[in-house]
Design a protein around this motif. Structure first.
Motif, mmCIF file in Angstrom:
data_model
loop_
_atom_site.group_PDB
_atom_site.id
_atom_site.type_symbol
_atom_site.label_atom_id
_atom_site.label_comp_id
_atom_site.label_asym_id
_atom_site.label_seq_id
_atom_site.Cartn_x
_atom_site.Cartn_y
_atom_site.Cartn_z
ATOM 1 N N VAL A 120 -4.113 -0.114 -4.974
ATOM 2 C CA VAL A 120 -3.069 0.849 -5.341
ATOM 3 C C VAL A 120 -3.145 2.069 -4.428
ATOM 4 O O VAL A 120 -2.110 2.561 -3.945
ATOM 5 C CB VAL A 120 -3.188 1.255 -6.832
ATOM 6 C CG1 VAL A 120 -2.262 2.407 -7.161
ATOM 7 C CG2 VAL A 120 -2.905 0.058 -7.726
ATOM 8 N N HIS A 121 -4.338 2.561 -4.143
ATOM 9 C CA HIS A 121 -4.504 3.720 -3.273
ATOM 10 C C HIS A 121 -3.951 3.439 -1.885
ATOM 11 O O HIS A 121 -3.236 4.273 -1.309
ATOM 12 C CB HIS A 121 -5.980 4.117 -3.201
ATOM 13 C CG HIS A 121 -6.222 5.343 -2.397
ATOM 14 N ND1 HIS A 121 -6.677 5.283 -1.108
ATOM 15 C CD2 HIS A 121 -6.055 6.656 -2.691
ATOM 16 C CE1 HIS A 121 -6.784 6.518 -0.632
ATOM 17 N NE2 HIS A 121 -6.422 7.363 -1.587
ATOM 18 N N MET A 122 -4.257 2.271 -1.336
ATOM 19 C CA MET A 122 -3.737 1.925 -0.011
ATOM 20 C C MET A 122 -2.219 1.867 -0.015
ATOM 21 O O MET A 122 -1.566 2.359 0.914
ATOM 22 C CB MET A 122 -4.300 0.586 0.450
ATOM 23 C CG MET A 122 -5.724 0.670 0.921
ATOM 24 S SD MET A 122 -6.300 -0.857 1.668
ATOM 25 C CE MET A 122 -6.755 -1.780 0.226
ATOM 26 N N ALA A 123 -1.641 1.278 -1.057
ATOM 27 C CA ALA A 123 -0.182 1.169 -1.121
ATOM 28 C C ALA A 123 0.467 2.545 -1.235
ATOM 29 O O ALA A 123 1.494 2.814 -0.590
ATOM 30 C CB ALA A 123 0.224 0.294 -2.306
ATOM 31 N N VAL A 124 -0.108 3.422 -2.033
ATOM 32 C CA VAL A 124 0.442 4.771 -2.191
ATOM 33 C C VAL A 124 0.354 5.542 -0.877
ATOM 34 O O VAL A 124 1.310 6.215 -0.472
ATOM 35 C CB VAL A 124 -0.278 5.521 -3.338
ATOM 36 C CG1 VAL A 124 0.058 6.999 -3.334
ATOM 37 C CG2 VAL A 124 0.061 4.900 -4.677
ATOM 38 N N ILE A 125 -0.767 5.444 -0.194
ATOM 39 C CA ILE A 125 -0.933 6.152 1.081
ATOM 40 C C ILE A 125 0.059 5.624 2.110
ATOM 41 O O ILE A 125 0.693 6.404 2.827
ATOM 42 C CB ILE A 125 -2.390 6.025 1.591
ATOM 43 C CG1 ILE A 125 -3.331 6.734 0.633
ATOM 44 C CG2 ILE A 125 -2.529 6.578 3.005
ATOM 45 C CD1 ILE A 125 -2.971 8.179 0.342
ATOM 46 N N LEU A 126 0.218 4.310 2.194
ATOM 47 C CA LEU A 126 1.186 3.756 3.145
ATOM 48 C C LEU A 126 2.607 4.198 2.818
ATOM 49 O O LEU A 126 3.415 4.452 3.711
ATOM 50 C CB LEU A 126 1.085 2.230 3.173
ATOM 51 C CG LEU A 126 -0.175 1.679 3.816
ATOM 52 C CD1 LEU A 126 -0.233 0.165 3.661
ATOM 53 C CD2 LEU A 126 -0.264 2.071 5.273
ATOM 54 N N TYR A 127 2.914 4.295 1.539
ATOM 55 C CA TYR A 127 4.232 4.778 1.123
ATOM 56 C C TYR A 127 4.420 6.254 1.498
ATOM 57 O O TYR A 127 5.483 6.655 1.953
ATOM 58 C CB TYR A 127 4.375 4.581 -0.388
ATOM 59 C CG TYR A 127 5.712 5.009 -0.938
ATOM 60 C CD1 TYR A 127 6.828 4.202 -0.785
ATOM 61 C CD2 TYR A 127 5.846 6.205 -1.630
ATOM 62 C CE1 TYR A 127 8.057 4.581 -1.299
ATOM 63 C CE2 TYR A 127 7.067 6.596 -2.143
ATOM 64 C CZ TYR A 127 8.168 5.780 -1.975
ATOM 65 O OH TYR A 127 9.382 6.170 -2.478
ATOM 66 N N ASP A 128 3.373 7.052 1.327
ATOM 67 C CA ASP A 128 3.453 8.486 1.601
ATOM 68 C C ASP A 128 3.572 8.819 3.078
ATOM 69 O O ASP A 128 4.181 9.827 3.433
ATOM 70 C CB ASP A 128 2.225 9.219 1.031
ATOM 71 C CG ASP A 128 2.266 9.325 -0.473
ATOM 72 O OD1 ASP A 128 3.329 9.084 -1.073
ATOM 73 O OD2 ASP A 128 1.212 9.655 -1.056
#
Length: 141
Positions: A53-61
């Motif tokens: 989830v952290h990786m996905a959020v960072i990539l989205y940001d």
């Protein structure tokens, strides 16, 4: 909500949890300390899901940042994520919250989930009745 962040994330998390269930069912019969085996494994699986989830959020940001800004942000978050994993591993071992080996195996569920993601994506799509038009006629690969 997870699908809004990243289309692959739900399948990745399902794969991580499926890997955890397979390791739990196959290994718990062969150890003497079943509680620490299980708690270490599921703590590792929880950390792996958090990492996904952290990786996905960072990539989205970082989508709106410049290339240099995105690279530095991703690098910083990568280091923070692995520092958090190292701290969780240390706490698990030091306070005997679970088996450190199975904690590590649980964290490696992130890798297994990544390999299982195409399969879990197809299963989730069939169960929810969704059709992925972005894959075309040949299907997703």
């Amino acid at each position: 909500m997870l699908r809004r962040i990243n289309q692959a994330l739900p399948g990745l998390i399902v794969g991580i949890i499926a890997f955890g269930a397979a390791v739990q069912l196959s290994g718990v019969w062969f150890v003497s300390d079943k509680l620490r085996y299980s708690t270490g494994l599921w703590m590792g699986i929880a950390v792996a899901c958090g990492m996904a989830v952290h990786m996905a959020v960072i990539l989205y940001d970082v989508m709106d940042l410049t290339e240099k800004g995105a690279r530095s942000r991703v690098t910083l978050q990568y280091m923070l994520r692995y520092a958090a994993v190292a701290i969780a591993f240390f706490l698990t071992a030091y306070f005997r919250l679970g088996n450190p080996v199975t904690f590590f195996i649980g964290v490696m569920g992130l890798k297994a989930g990544a390999y299982l993601q195409p399969l879990t994506h197809k299963i989730i799509s069939k169960l929810t009745g969704e059709n992925d038009e972005s894959c075309g006629e040949s299907g997703c690969e």
